[in-house]
Design a protein around this motif. Structure first.
Motif, PDB file in Angstrom:
ATOM      1  N   GLU A  78       0.903  -0.998  -0.003  1.00 47.68           N
ATOM      2  CA  GLU A  78       0.116  -0.152   0.089  1.00 47.68           C
ATOM      3  C   GLU A  78       0.706   1.192   0.010  1.00 47.68           C
ATOM      4  OE1 GLU A  78      -3.697   1.666   2.531  1.00 47.68           O
ATOM      5  OE2 GLU A  78      -3.326  -0.282   2.734  1.00 47.68           O
ATOM      6  N   ARG A  81      -0.806   7.543  -2.661  1.00 43.69           N
ATOM      7  CA  ARG A  81      -1.406   7.902  -3.957  1.00 43.69           C
ATOM      8  C   ARG A  81      -0.370   8.768  -4.721  1.00 43.69           C
ATOM      9  NH1 ARG A  81      -6.269   7.014  -5.774  1.00 43.69           N
ATOM     10  NH2 ARG A  81      -6.877   7.880  -7.765  1.00 43.69           N
ATOM     11  N   GLU A 111      -5.701  -2.088  -6.063  1.00 49.73           N
ATOM     12  CA  GLU A 111      -6.873  -1.389  -5.349  1.00 49.73           C
ATOM     13  C   GLU A 111      -6.600  -0.108  -5.093  1.00 49.73           C
ATOM     14  OE1 GLU A 111      -9.473  -2.169  -1.205  1.00 49.73           O
ATOM     15  OE2 GLU A 111      -7.700  -3.361  -1.707  1.00 49.73           O
ATOM     16  N   ASP A 112      -7.828   0.848  -5.261  1.00 54.00           N
ATOM     17  CA  ASP A 112      -7.699   2.084  -4.949  1.00 54.00           C
ATOM     18  C   ASP A 112      -8.598   2.238  -3.790  1.00 54.00           C
ATOM     19  OD1 ASP A 112      -7.908   4.849  -5.140  1.00 54.00           O
ATOM     20  OD2 ASP A 112      -8.455   4.959  -7.259  1.00 54.00           O
ATOM     21  N   LYS A 113      -7.702   2.889  -2.720  1.00 52.56           N
ATOM     22  CA  LYS A 113      -8.207   3.268  -1.450  1.00 52.56           C
ATOM     23  C   LYS A 113      -8.137   4.528  -1.310  1.00 52.56           C
ATOM     24  CE  LYS A 113      -7.108  -0.916   1.201  1.00 52.56           C
ATOM     25  NZ  LYS A 113      -6.504  -1.269   2.246  1.00 52.56           N
ATOM     26  N   ARG A 114      -8.440   5.503  -2.288  1.00 53.43           N
ATOM     27  CA  ARG A 114      -8.503   6.821  -2.430  1.00 53.43           C
ATOM     28  C   ARG A 114      -7.408   7.536  -2.081  1.00 53.43           C
ATOM     29  NH1 ARG A 114     -14.028   9.492  -0.760  1.00 53.43           N
ATOM     30  NH2 ARG A 114     -13.417  10.610  -2.712  1.00 53.43           N
ATOM     31  N   THR A 116      -4.442   5.972  -0.626  1.00 53.19           N
ATOM     32  CA  THR A 116      -3.509   5.179  -0.932  1.00 53.19           C
ATOM     33  C   THR A 116      -3.962   4.165  -2.315  1.00 53.19           C
ATOM     34  OG1 THR A 116      -4.268   3.554   0.512  1.00 53.19           O
ATOM     35  CG2 THR A 116      -2.396   5.230   1.368  1.00 53.19           C
TER      36      THR A 116
END
Length: 145
Positions: A78, A81, A111-114, A116
């Protein structure tokens, strides 16, 4: 002459996935040339090629543990961004990073966690059973050092 430790081996191969789709093939291009026993190809393929002779063909299966390994959670990272280039911030995009020893490592946005992004650095064929069709084109003694 047979495929054995230290020999320069030339092979053509077709690699298929479990669904029968061809993932990679050398049939329409130059064959693969490698030094047997040096870990230049996956362990399962090297094991199956051992003892083959020029002109011999073989079909075999390589399980993940002798191919590209199992999928591991350790290979999911992770990252903030802002540390990912703008053009690679979408799920599925490929990304190239620099590993701990300065080597290039390839991954994709998993995966996009906003704030990260989770990047998957597992080999694309990790966890997969591989189906090979190979033919030995040439075997040479190693070049003198």
């Amino acid at each position: 002459m047979n495929v054995s430790e230290g020999k320069s081996v030339t092979v053509h191969y077709v690699l298929k996935l479990e669904n029968g789709r061809v993932y990679e093939s050398t049939l329409e291009e130059d064959p693969l040339v490698y030094t047997h026993g040096q870990g230049e190809i996956i362990k399962g393929m090297e094991k199956e090629l051992t003892g083959m002779s020029i002109g011999q063909q073989k079909t075999f299966i390589v399980e993940p543990e002798e191919g590209y390994g199992e999928v591991t959670l350790d290979a999911l990272l992770e990252v903030p961004r802002e540390h990912v280039p703008m053009e690679a911030r979408m799920v599925g995009e490929k990304i190239t990073a620099v590993g701990p020893k300065g080597q290039k490592v390839e991954g994709f946005v998993y995966e996009d966690k906003r704030k990260t992004l989770v990047i998957d650095f597992n080999h694309p064929l990790a966890g997969m059973t591989l189906y090979f069709e190979v033919s030995v084109v040439d075997i040479q003694e190693p070049e003198p050092a």
